[in-house]
Design an enzyme around this catalytic site. Structure first.
Site, PDB file in Angstrom:
ATOM      1  N   GLY A  67       0.610  -1.238   0.282  1.00  0.00           N
ATOM      2  CA  GLY A  67      -0.097   0.013  -0.032  1.00  0.00           C
ATOM      3  C   GLY A  67       0.976   1.235  -0.177  1.00  0.00           C
ATOM      4  O   GLY A  67       1.942   1.214  -0.074  1.00  0.00           O
ATOM      5  N   ASN A  68       0.037   2.364   0.442  1.00  0.00           N
ATOM      6  CA  ASN A  68       1.143   3.374   0.455  1.00  0.00           C
ATOM      7  C   ASN A  68       0.434   4.612   1.643  1.00  0.00           C
ATOM      8  O   ASN A  68      -0.336   4.031   2.098  1.00  0.00           O
ATOM      9  CB  ASN A  68       1.183   4.235  -0.854  1.00  0.00           C
ATOM     10  CG  ASN A  68      -0.266   4.620  -1.267  1.00  0.00           C
ATOM     11  OD1 ASN A  68      -0.840   5.585  -1.056  1.00  0.00           O
ATOM     12  ND2 ASN A  68      -0.475   4.147  -2.593  1.00  0.00           N
ATOM     13  N   PHE A  69       1.058   5.664   1.703  1.00  0.00           N
ATOM     14  CA  PHE A  69       0.650   6.376   2.959  1.00  0.00           C
ATOM     15  C   PHE A  69      -0.488   7.389   2.555  1.00  0.00           C
ATOM     16  O   PHE A  69      -0.743   8.266   3.396  1.00  0.00           O
ATOM     17  CB  PHE A  69       1.911   7.181   3.403  1.00  0.00           C
ATOM     18  CG  PHE A  69       2.952   6.657   4.308  1.00  0.00           C
ATOM     19  CD1 PHE A  69       2.756   5.693   5.058  1.00  0.00           C
ATOM     20  CD2 PHE A  69       4.355   6.367   3.567  1.00  0.00           C
ATOM     21  CE1 PHE A  69       3.626   4.907   5.791  1.00  0.00           C
ATOM     22  CE2 PHE A  69       5.227   5.624   4.180  1.00  0.00           C
ATOM     23  CZ  PHE A  69       4.787   4.940   5.381  1.00  0.00           C
TER      24      PHE A  69
END
Ligand code: CTP
Length: 416
Positions: free
Chosen positions: A226-228
């Protein structure tokens, strides 16, 4: 693994439009148990820098004290035509002072009197004298709210041009569950703020599609890539577009809960593939699509059906490209306006302009992670808006709400 967004749907608590600043707001409190929420309403309005005065019906004092409301509003509270030291509380002067009169909670009794010209207390006399917009927030038990006479009184009041703040569904003071709860103070503030918002009709009649948040690409049932991305920028755009009168569809990846303006249609998705499918389906019926999501560019080639065990010293993941949703919409777009985002860490302008051309966009919003106060999770942003015609507008560091307002105003001014 099922990951779903918990979306708090309320009328704009996070939206915080500064359109109540300096407004004179007169609140009329009647004798309902929901009066206990009015001190909170007064505080919220004072925080918005409005001036607040309160009138109470005599029976309302049983539910909340005038002293509480006086301390919070920083003004005397009026319950009768005459003060103890024989000063006249002029209903005419109070009505003239008000930019808006808000009757909350509005009991069935008060609604009935308002609908039929009853005038046996200071609040009703002020209501009859008021030339400003009047809002009323009914609060009563579910059967009283559903009674044909109450419905008729509400319809009558709306036909006079008064604005209904609809009651909520939920647990009532009686212990019964149904419609009749007074709208939450935050919702009342949001409805007033939207009413006074100067750009409330800017996108009227437009269908706006927005993607926001990250995507999660599953490795096995418990792990993902995923990412932030927090989704804050995209949600701010969706909320603002709704406040500007648009019909909004928000395709939202997995994020922490957001306060989302009532009326925004939210589709919660997890993976890039799900976002692609929902967005593509909605695009056909869209006037303006703004793709603000941080979509994963790669996903695991295969998702392991069981949790991957720690058997080896190293593990190599094979990744496959995801669908580029923005590029795909660019290739199929007809009359739609298509706006992308670009998150860059080097050669920002050059890379953003490359994406604008390659993905057949009408405009692109450049985010640079090099700018302090911009990017993931924070509440502020600093962007550059670049159009296909070569217009380049740098938007200074401000809140994501304000950035959303600027971006949508630029889209309106440039293309609509
Ligand atoms: N985007 C998308 N689908 C993807 C990847 C990106 O719709 N699979 C969209 C994003 O929502 C954004 C724009 O494309 O509006 C640019 O995203 P960004 O990550 O900056 O660029 P990429 O095209 O992925 O290129 P790169 O990662 O090489 O910079």
């Amino acid at each position: 693994m099922e990951i779903s967004n918990i979306v708090i749907s309320m009328k704009g608590t996070a939206v915080n439009i500064p359109s109540l600043r300096g407004k004179n707001i007169l609140i009329g409190v009647t004798a309902g148990i929901a009066a206990y929420k009015i001190p909170h309403l007064v505080r919220l309005l004072v925080k918005e820098q409005a001036s607040v005065k309160v009138i109470m019906t005599p029976d309302a004092e049983a539910f909340v004290t005038p002293l509480t409301l006086s301390v919070l509003s920083k003004h005397p509270v009026y319950t009768t035509f005459e003060s103890e030291d024989h000063q006249w509380h002029s209903h005419v002067a109070l009505a003239q002072w008000a930019d808006v009169l808000v009757i909350a909670p509005a009991t069935a009794n008060t609604l009935s009197k308002m609908a039929h010209g009853g005038c046996d207390n200071l609040l009703l006399a002020t209501y009859l004298s008021a030339k400003c917009p009047v809002f009323f927030a009914p609060a009563m038990d579910l059967d009283m709210y559903a009674h044909p006479s109450t419905r008729a009184n509400i319809a009558q009041l709306e036909s006079y041009g008064n604005h209904l703040i609809p009651s909520d569904y939920g647990e009532l003071a009686s212990g019964l569950v149904g419609e009749g709860r007074m709208a939450e103070p935050e919702a009342i503030v949001a409805q007033l703020a939207s009413y006074f918002f100067p750009k409330k009709a800017l996108l009227e009649g437009k269908k706006v599609l927005i993607t926001a948040g990250p995507t999660y690409e599953m490795l096995d049932p418990v792990r993902f890539i995923g990412n932030f991305s927090s989704g804050k920028m995209g949600v701010a755009l969706a909320n603002m577009a709704a406040l500007m009168g648009a019909e909004v569809t928000l395709v939202l990846g997995p994020t922490a809960p957001h306060a989302i303006v009532q009326g925004v249609k939210v589709h919660s998705v997890v993976s890039a593939q799900q976002m692609y499918e929902v967005t593509t389906e909605a695009f056909a019926h869209t006037d303006i699509a703004i793709l603000a999501a941080a979509v994963a560019d790669y996903k695991p080639q295969a998702q392991a059906p069981q949790k991957i065990k720690k058997k080896t010293d190293s593990l190599t993941l094979e990744l496959a490209k995801t669908q580029d949703i923005l590029a795909s919409l660019g290739a199929q777009k007809q009359q739609q306006l298509l706006i992308g985002f670009a998150l860059e860490t080097e050669n920002e302008l050059e890379h953003a302009k490359g994406k604008l051309t390659r993905k057949h966009l009408d405009a692109i919003v450049l985010n640079s992670l090099n700018d302090p106060g911009a990017g993931f999770s924070v509440d502020t942003n600093q962007v550059t808006f670049i159009t296909r015609g070569g217009r380049q507008e740098a938007i200074a560091l401000k809140s994501k709400r304000e950035i959303a307002e600027d971006i949508l105003t630029l889209i309106h001014d440039e293309f609509l």
